[in-house]
Design an enzyme around this catalytic site. Structure first.
Site, short mmCIF file in Angstrom:
data_model
loop_
_atom_site.label_atom_id
_atom_site.label_comp_id
_atom_site.label_asym_id
_atom_site.label_seq_id
_atom_site.Cartn_x
_atom_site.Cartn_y
_atom_site.Cartn_z
N LYS A 43 1.86 -3.70 6.64
CA LYS A 43 2.32 -3.67 5.24
C LYS A 43 3.84 -3.46 5.20
CE LYS A 43 -1.58 -4.58 3.47
NZ LYS A 43 -1.80 -5.93 2.95
N TYR B 74 -2.21 -1.17 11.01
CA TYR B 74 -2.43 -1.66 9.64
C TYR B 74 -1.24 -1.29 8.76
CZ TYR B 74 -3.85 -1.82 4.81
OH TYR B 74 -3.84 -2.06 3.46
N SER C 268 0.83 -1.20 0.00
CA SER C 268 0.00 0.00 0.00
C SER C 268 0.87 1.25 0.00
CB SER C 268 -0.86 -0.04 1.26
OG SER C 268 -1.49 1.20 1.48
P1 NAD Z 1 -11.12 -7.00 1.13
O1 NAD Z 1 -11.37 -6.96 2.60
O2 NAD Z 1 -12.24 -6.73 0.21
O3 NAD Z 1 -10.49 -8.42 0.74
C1 NAD Z 1 -9.64 -9.13 1.61
C2 NAD Z 1 -10.19 -10.56 1.68
O4 NAD Z 1 -9.32 -11.33 2.52
C3 NAD Z 1 -11.58 -10.65 2.27
O5 NAD Z 1 -12.41 -11.37 1.37
C4 NAD Z 1 -11.39 -11.40 3.58
O6 NAD Z 1 -12.50 -12.21 3.88
C5 NAD Z 1 -10.13 -12.19 3.33
N1 NAD Z 1 -9.33 -12.52 4.50
C6 NAD Z 1 -8.85 -11.68 5.45
N2 NAD Z 1 -8.14 -12.37 6.35
C7 NAD Z 1 -8.15 -13.67 5.96
C8 NAD Z 1 -7.58 -14.88 6.47
N3 NAD Z 1 -6.85 -14.89 7.60
N4 NAD Z 1 -7.80 -16.05 5.81
C9 NAD Z 1 -8.54 -16.06 4.68
N5 NAD Z 1 -9.11 -14.95 4.14
C10 NAD Z 1 -8.91 -13.78 4.79
O7 NAD Z 1 -9.89 -6.01 0.86
P2 NAD Z 1 -9.34 -5.43 -0.52
O8 NAD Z 1 -9.69 -4.00 -0.58
O9 NAD Z 1 -9.69 -6.32 -1.63
O10 NAD Z 1 -7.78 -5.49 -0.21
C11 NAD Z 1 -6.98 -6.57 -0.65
C12 NAD Z 1 -5.56 -6.33 -0.21
O11 NAD Z 1 -5.10 -5.10 -0.75
C13 NAD Z 1 -5.37 -6.23 1.29
O12 NAD Z 1 -4.14 -6.85 1.62
C14 NAD Z 1 -5.30 -4.75 1.55
O13 NAD Z 1 -4.55 -4.46 2.70
C15 NAD Z 1 -4.57 -4.29 0.30
N6 NAD Z 1 -4.81 -2.88 -0.06
C16 NAD Z 1 -6.09 -2.44 -0.22
C17 NAD Z 1 -6.33 -1.10 -0.54
C18 NAD Z 1 -7.72 -0.56 -0.68
O14 NAD Z 1 -7.89 0.65 -0.63
N7 NAD Z 1 -8.75 -1.41 -0.86
C19 NAD Z 1 -5.24 -0.25 -0.75
C20 NAD Z 1 -3.94 -0.74 -0.60
C21 NAD Z 1 -3.75 -2.07 -0.25
C1 WQD Z 2 -9.56 9.34 0.74
C2 WQD Z 2 -9.72 10.83 1.00
C3 WQD Z 2 -10.12 11.42 3.30
C4 WQD Z 2 -14.02 9.50 3.61
C5 WQD Z 2 -6.97 4.44 2.93
C6 WQD Z 2 -5.92 3.77 3.80
C7 WQD Z 2 -4.73 3.42 2.96
C8 WQD Z 2 -5.15 2.62 1.73
C9 WQD Z 2 -6.24 3.29 0.96
C10 WQD Z 2 -5.02 0.30 2.23
C11 WQD Z 2 -9.02 11.29 2.26
C12 WQD Z 2 -11.31 11.76 2.43
C13 WQD Z 2 -12.81 9.96 3.12
C14 WQD Z 2 -15.04 10.43 3.95
C15 WQD Z 2 -13.57 12.22 3.27
N1 WQD Z 2 -5.69 1.34 2.09
N2 WQD Z 2 -12.60 11.30 2.97
N3 WQD Z 2 -14.76 11.76 3.75
O1 WQD Z 2 -7.29 7.54 3.64
O2 WQD Z 2 -6.32 7.75 1.31
O3 WQD Z 2 -6.38 5.59 2.38
O4 WQD Z 2 -7.31 3.58 1.85
O5 WQD Z 2 -3.85 0.13 2.20
O6 WQD Z 2 -3.88 2.70 3.77
O7 WQD Z 2 -5.54 4.67 4.82
O8 WQD Z 2 -8.51 6.58 1.63
O9 WQD Z 2 -10.84 6.56 0.88
O10 WQD Z 2 -10.36 6.68 3.38
O11 WQD Z 2 -9.88 8.65 1.93
O12 WQD Z 2 -13.37 13.42 3.13
O13 WQD Z 2 -16.10 10.08 4.41
O14 WQD Z 2 -11.11 11.10 1.21
O15 WQD Z 2 -9.89 12.42 4.24
O16 WQD Z 2 -8.49 12.54 2.00
P1 WQD Z 2 -7.10 6.97 2.31
P2 WQD Z 2 -9.98 7.04 1.98
#
Ligand code: NAD
Ligand code: WQD
Length: 341
Positions: free
Chosen positions: A156, A152, A127
């Site tokens: 990562k 969290y 991330s």
């Molecule tokens: P998500 O929660 O939709 O998907 C994660 C899945 O993993 C879920 O279906 C959950 O049930 C499963 N899971 C969690 N722990 C588990 C375990 N111990 N055993 C089996 N299954 C398990 O999340 P996502 O948004 O699809 O994110 C996927 C990955 O990407 C994560 O590692 C997250 O940290 C990373 N990531 C997400 C974002 C974002 O904004 N969505 C941004 C950066 C990184």
């Molecule tokens: C985006 C922008 C908020 C909600 C998070 C995790 C990061 C990564 C991506 C996994 C920000 C603003 C949001 C609301 C708002 N995930 N906001 N009102 O914070 O960039 O990142 O998701 O790795 O680790 O921290 O994403 O979608 O929460 O926010 O104004 O109700 O929207 O302040 O500027 P963020 P977000």
């Protein structure tokens, strides 16, 4: 013979979109997910798009015995894409040990299984959170990794270090960490998308839920930042573009095009978008109005960040193709579909 890939967290948001792109590219996809944050019906969505229902194991990846069973049942596994993790930043502050255990034990179990069962390639979901608030923008992969603001974020950072060290000690294995910026939107068919439980923490699900009438209004967390319109800036990219990056990263490893046995890539559009601009894009793309008011800053938010994706553009031959407006339109299509509107 098709390459076989285990997709952990494959019924989740990014994992399900990646499963679709992997199947479309000819991979044999096996999903492991304990459905902690996803629904079994996602498999039907994947099948509706691709015509194929991936084999599925409802197992916790922290359970080594169960995980071992999958590797025995599946025979040769060529690669793993590891999405499974807990991802709610605020919750991780309240439940740090649960986050460290789930996100790190699962990763270590998988690394051990790779060694035991001869799986050579791993792609890891990292991330942009690892960068904190960078001094210079856009951020490249060599920008410093900063103190995380949450457990969290540390999972990562530590996850990346564990993989780096494991790969340094192993000759036959290779891995790529992909640092995602802000994934948004849904599959254009609206068969799969994001399913946030409860009140969404992320901006785009909050926008779509407000527009559909599920939330009274969106709170914009601060308009007094040092940005052109005062709201925070992020790099939003469409989840299908992000999914496609996993396919090319995996092929890079399987086809031996990697330049080191551990590599890191930023995945973003390379463009900073403010919260107010994101709302405007949604309204423009959908013709819907979003009620919002400006409230206090959200603790832990960084002011601005966007990616320099040129390493991924060059090395993976990947770039985003879907615009912000198109992404907003798919998010809206999905919201309407799941609310039967
Ligand atoms: P998500 O929660 O939709 O998907 C994660 C899945 O993993 C879920 O279906 C959950 O049930 C499963 N899971 C969690 N722990 C588990 C375990 N111990 N055993 C089996 N299954 C398990 O999340 P996502 O948004 O699809 O994110 C996927 C990955 O990407 C994560 O590692 C997250 O940290 C990373 N990531 C997400 C974002 C974002 O904004 N969505 C941004 C950066 C990184
Ligand atoms: C985006 C922008 C908020 C909600 C998070 C995790 C990061 C990564 C991506 C996994 C920000 C603003 C949001 C609301 C708002 N995930 N906001 N009102 O914070 O960039 O990142 O998701 O790795 O680790 O921290 O994403 O979608 O929460 O926010 O104004 O109700 O929207 O302040 O500027 P963020 P977000």
């Amino acid at each position: 013979m098709k390459n076989k890939v285990i997709v952990t967290g494959g019924t989740g948001y990014i994992g399900s979109h990646t499963a679709v792109e992997l199947i479309a590219d000819g991979f044999d996809v096996v999903i492991i997910d304990n459905l902690y944050n996803s629904d079994i019906t996602v498999l039907d969505g994947i099948q509706a798009i691709t015509g194929i229902k991936p084999r599925f194991y409802d197992y916790d990846i922290c359970d080594r015995i169960k995980l071992n069973e999958v590797f025995i049942a599946e025979g040769k596994v060529d690669a793993i894409i590891h999405f499974a993790a807990y991802k709610a930043v605020g919750e991780s502050v309240r439940k740090p040990l649960e986050y460290y255990r789930n996100n790190l034990v699962s990763l270590m179990n998988l690394l051990e299984m790779m060694e035991q069962h001869g799986t050579s390639a791993l792609v890891f979901s990292s991330s942009c959170t690892v960068y904190g608030q960078p001094d210079t923008l856009p951020v490249t992969e060599s920008s410093p990794v900063r103190e995380a603001v949450s457990p969290y974020g540390y999972t990562k950072q530590i996850g990346e270090i564990i993989i780096r060290d494991a790969m340094a000690a192993r000759q036959m294995q290779k891995a790529i960490s992909l640092r995602y910026f802000n994934p948004i939107g849904a599959h254009p068919t609206a068969y799969i998308g994001e399913l946030p439980h409860g009140v969404p923490e992320n901006l785009v699900p909050f926008i779509t839920q407000t527009a559909i009438g599920l939330r009274d209004e969106l709170r914009v967390f601060g308009n007094d930042y040092n940005t052109p319109d005062g709201s925070c800036i992020r790099d939003y990219l469409h989840v299908v573009d992000l999914a496609k990056a996993h396919v090319v990263a995996l092929k890079r490893l399987l086809e031996g095009q990697n330049k080191a046995n551990y590599e890191v890539f930023n995945l973003g559009m390379g463009k900073g978008v403010s919260v107010l601009e994101a709302i405007a894009a949604f309204e423009r793309a959908t013709g819907e109005k979003v009620r919002y008011s400006v409230t206090a800053r959200r603790p832990g938010d960084i002011e601005k960040i966007w990616a320099d994706p040129s390493l991924a553009n060059r090395e993976l031959k990947w770039k985003t193709e879907i615009t912000l407006d198109e992404a907003m339109e798919t998010a809206w299509r999905w919201e309407k579909k799941i609310r039967n509107k």
